[in-house]
Design a protein around this motif. Structure first.
Motif, mmCIF file in Angstrom:
data_model
loop_
_atom_site.group_PDB
_atom_site.id
_atom_site.type_symbol
_atom_site.label_atom_id
_atom_site.label_comp_id
_atom_site.label_asym_id
_atom_site.label_seq_id
_atom_site.Cartn_x
_atom_site.Cartn_y
_atom_site.Cartn_z
ATOM 1 N N GLN A 94 50.206 97.177 69.727
ATOM 2 C CA GLN A 94 49.519 95.925 70.023
ATOM 3 C C GLN A 94 48.549 95.585 68.890
ATOM 4 O OE1 GLN A 94 50.246 93.894 72.737
ATOM 5 N NE2 GLN A 94 51.913 95.374 72.756
ATOM 6 N N LEU A 95 48.620 94.353 68.412
ATOM 7 C CA LEU A 95 47.776 93.921 67.302
ATOM 8 C C LEU A 95 46.308 93.961 67.710
ATOM 9 C CD1 LEU A 95 48.705 91.244 64.803
ATOM 10 C CD2 LEU A 95 46.395 91.225 65.701
ATOM 11 N N THR A 96 45.505 94.627 66.902
ATOM 12 C CA THR A 96 44.068 94.723 67.186
ATOM 13 C C THR A 96 43.233 93.936 66.188
ATOM 14 O OG1 THR A 96 43.873 96.783 65.921
ATOM 15 C CG2 THR A 96 44.280 96.980 68.297
ATOM 16 N N GLY A 97 43.835 93.559 65.060
ATOM 17 C CA GLY A 97 43.105 92.765 64.084
ATOM 18 C C GLY A 97 43.964 92.451 62.870
ATOM 19 N N TYR A 98 43.581 91.386 62.156
ATOM 20 C CA TYR A 98 44.258 91.035 60.919
ATOM 21 C C TYR A 98 43.289 90.287 60.022
ATOM 22 C CZ TYR A 98 44.815 86.167 62.471
ATOM 23 O OH TYR A 98 44.581 84.878 62.878
ATOM 24 N N ARG A 99 43.570 90.309 58.719
ATOM 25 C CA ARG A 99 42.769 89.538 57.769
ATOM 26 C C ARG A 99 43.610 89.246 56.536
ATOM 27 N NH1 ARG A 99 40.206 92.739 53.633
ATOM 28 N NH2 ARG A 99 40.793 94.907 53.916
ATOM 29 N N ARG A 100 43.372 88.092 55.955
ATOM 30 C CA ARG A 100 44.083 87.757 54.724
ATOM 31 C C ARG A 100 43.403 88.485 53.582
ATOM 32 N NH1 ARG A 100 44.274 81.731 53.740
ATOM 33 N NH2 ARG A 100 42.163 82.087 53.035
ATOM 34 N N VAL A 101 44.188 89.192 52.785
ATOM 35 C CA VAL A 101 43.626 89.970 51.682
ATOM 36 C C VAL A 101 43.886 89.339 50.317
ATOM 37 C CG1 VAL A 101 43.543 92.165 52.912
ATOM 38 C CG2 VAL A 101 45.625 91.544 51.683
#
Length: 118
Positions: free
Chosen positions: A95-102
């Motif tokens: 389950q996705l817990t976080g994301y960010r554009r790098v």
């Protein structure tokens, strides 16, 4: 009789310990292929952008860590399209817990200063 029961009890004890690992046992956890599919789907649902590829993937102590390539802005010619890399974190169950554009980049440009998959 106690000699014949001990090995069996030991095996039963090991089976119950293995089934107690994690939430519901390790056999219910998704495999790497399923984690990749789920991560791409979940990221697309949250961002509204389709994931094109996964450029980095590893299992961590907290679950899974991926770097996903996404088309942010289509241009003509396609080599000028604007792409982005997203760092995506998932729990052990996928389950996705976080994301960010790098980073952001044009599809047709090489990234000379980056080394390796990260």
């Amino acid at each position: 009789m106690s000699d014949t029961k001990d090995p069996q009890e030991s095996q039963n004890s090991q089976k119950s310990q293995n089934s107690d690992k994690g939430k519901g046992g390790a056999s219910k956890r998704p495999g790497p292929v399923q984690v990749l599919r789920d991560a791409r789907t979940q990221l697309a649902e949250l961002t509204g952008m389709e994931a094109e590829s996964v450029s980095s993937f590893e299992q961590t102590e907290d679950g899974w860590s991926l770097e996903v390539e996404v088309l942010e802005l289509a241009r003509v010619p396609d080599t000028m399209s604007l792409m982005a890399s997203y760092q995506v974190e998932l729990d052990p169950d996928g389950q996705l817990t976080g994301y960010r554009r790098v980073r952001r980049y044009e599809r047709g440009r090489a990234d000379a200063h980056r080394s390796g998959g990260r």
